[in-house]
Scaffold this active site. Structure first.
Site, short mmCIF file in Angstrom:
data_model
loop_
_atom_site.label_atom_id
_atom_site.label_comp_id
_atom_site.label_asym_id
_atom_site.label_seq_id
_atom_site.Cartn_x
_atom_site.Cartn_y
_atom_site.Cartn_z
N TYR A 109 1.04 -1.33 -0.06
CA TYR A 109 -0.01 0.06 0.08
C TYR A 109 0.77 1.15 -0.01
CZ TYR A 109 -4.33 2.61 1.19
OH TYR A 109 -5.57 3.52 1.24
N GLY B 65 6.37 0.48 10.49
CA GLY B 65 5.19 0.61 9.92
C GLY B 65 5.01 -0.42 8.73
N GLY C 13 3.14 -6.52 5.58
CA GLY C 13 4.45 -7.34 5.55
C GLY C 13 4.96 -7.67 4.03
N THR D 282 3.59 -2.25 13.47
CA THR D 282 2.07 -1.88 12.80
C THR D 282 1.34 -1.27 13.86
OG1 THR D 282 0.52 -2.02 11.36
CG2 THR D 282 1.35 -4.06 12.67
N GLN E 71 -3.74 -5.81 10.06
CA GLN E 71 -2.56 -5.98 9.25
C GLN E 71 -1.65 -7.00 9.69
OE1 GLN E 71 -0.77 -2.13 8.72
NE2 GLN E 71 -1.65 -1.91 6.60
N CYS F 297 -5.72 12.28 -5.09
CA CYS F 297 -4.36 12.00 -4.68
C CYS F 297 -3.63 11.92 -6.01
CB CYS F 297 -4.14 10.97 -3.58
SG CYS F 297 -4.60 11.27 -2.02
#
Length: 400
Positions: free
Chosen positions: A153, A192, A196, A214, A219, A371
């Site tokens: 991501y 962060g 993974g 994290t 996650q 974005c």
């Protein structure tokens, strides 16, 4: 979340629009003011081009003028406006710097938001967990359908010959490994770590072991399943609680959640956890100003308490802690990455419509496309910075 916020916007919009009441006869005058402003970016109201703005509710012009991107994004979510190509609209608006025009966004709520961003620590240890709960815990299946096969991501690296999102993300992960000169048996910290993707790639391809932290429970749990059998450890932990030594450190797309009040402390944590001859690769979105407030729409609906640093702020935070060995800007690749995510989202959306609803769809489209337009305008960029504690002997050379 989205439906409740839009409802609150509709109930309060008369009370905080910088003195404009778009329900009265002056609505046409306000729309004319907005039209004159948008003309500076070659955008027309109710025009025929993909980047033109279509007004569906007379309250929208006053909301946009009074609240800037917050008002625009909420108007789009509520169906008050339509924009066939949000990415092209945002690029034009930002290239014309309409987001900083003194006629836009003067509501008291935005002024309070800007002051709070400068004075308060909005990313304190207690508040830092909010983004994990509200954004990253949205649903693993949802993100799996939107992202690449490795669930990365962050911005892909669209190197020469790369044609797909999966290839771009693997190229990015491999670039990071080569920049750090990973060697078998080394122990790597990922601040962060997301699901993974970097740790799994580095363990499989370069024979290293990894520890990732994290603030997202979803996650961490899903990442453990994806990395089963590999020397990879997930921790549900705030980065400030790290007190261990690692050969190298990587942080990909997390610095945007640190906040200006914590940049120095973040660098202190990285410095104390990095071996004297190790390297720290920081991968982060950057803005073009050190004084701008966090975008209020993104803050409210997408990344609570997030803040985009400038390169100046990064450099100041490294003083006395690190030598900046290399800076690599491939921000235009984020435009392409976001458009690929949007394509995946569009294809997968029928699976999620009944669960998330139409307001969420418009919110998420606005997020991804706005974005993309911001990166295309070059007001946002993506930097990879390679840092060393005392300087690489003989100098650092970026791998080809």
């Amino acid at each position: 979340m989205a439906k409740q916020s839009v409802s609150a916007m509709e109930n309060s919009e008369r009370n905080d629009t910088n003195g404009r009441d778009t329900t009265r006869s002056d609505s046409s005058r306000v729309q004319t003011m907005l039209a004159d402003l948008l003309a500076l970016a070659d955008v027309r109201i109710n025009g025929l081009r993909p980047w033109d703005l279509h007004i569906r509710d007379p309250r929208a012009p006053g909301r946009i003028l009074g609240f800037g991107n917050l008002g625009l994004g909420e108007s789009y979510m509520a169906g008050w406006v339509d924009i066939p190509a949000v990415d092209q609209f945002i690029e034009r608006v930002m290239r014309a710097h309409l987001d900083t025009n003194p006629a836009v966004g003067r509501s008291w709520s935005l002024i309070r938001h800007a002051i709070a961003a400068r004075l308060l620590n909005r990313q304190s240890p207690v508040r830092a967990w909010a983004v994990g709960q509200r954004h990253y815990d949205l649903g693993n299946d949802f993100y799996r359908d939107m992202l690449d096969a490795r669930m990365t991501y962050t911005c892909g690296y669209w190197a020469t010959g790369v044609t797909t999102l999966d290839e771009a993300q693997e190229a990015k992960l491999d670039l990071i490994c080569r920049k750090l000169d990973l060697q078998p048996g080394q122990r790597i910290l990922d601040i962060g770590c997301g699901w993974g993707s970097f740790m799994r790639f580095a363990a499989e391809r370069y024979g290293v072991s990894c520890v990732g932290v994290t603030i997202s429970k979803e996650q961490a749990e899903y990442g453990r399943r994806l990395c089963a059998g590999l020397p990879v450890e997930f921790r549900l932990q705030d980065y400030r609680d790290l007190h261990e030594s690692f050969d190298h450190i990587v942080s990909v797309g997390m610095f945007e959640h640190v906040g200006r009040k914590n940049y120095a402390r973040y660098m202190d944590v990285a410095r104390r956890c990095l071996k004297p001859d190790g390297l720290f690769l920081l991968h982060t979105i950057t803005g073009d100003s050190s004084n701008s407030a966090p975008d209020p729409w993104i803050d409210k609906y997408i990344f609570p308490n997030g803040e985009t640093p400038s390169f100046r702020q990064i450099a100041e935070a490294t003083e006395g802690r690190f030598v900046i060995e290399d800076v690599h800007n491939f921000g235009t690749d984020y435009d392409r990455t976001l458009m690929a995510w949007h394509d995946n989202f569009t294809q997968a959306w029928p699976k999620y419509r009944s669960e998330y609803g139409d307001t969420f769809e418009r919110m998420w489209r606005y997020y991804l496309l706005s974005c993309a337009g911001a990166f295309r305008s070059r007001q946002l960029n993506l930097l990879q910075c390679v840092l060393s504690p005392s300087g690489v002997r003989g100098g650092y050379r970026r791998p080809a």
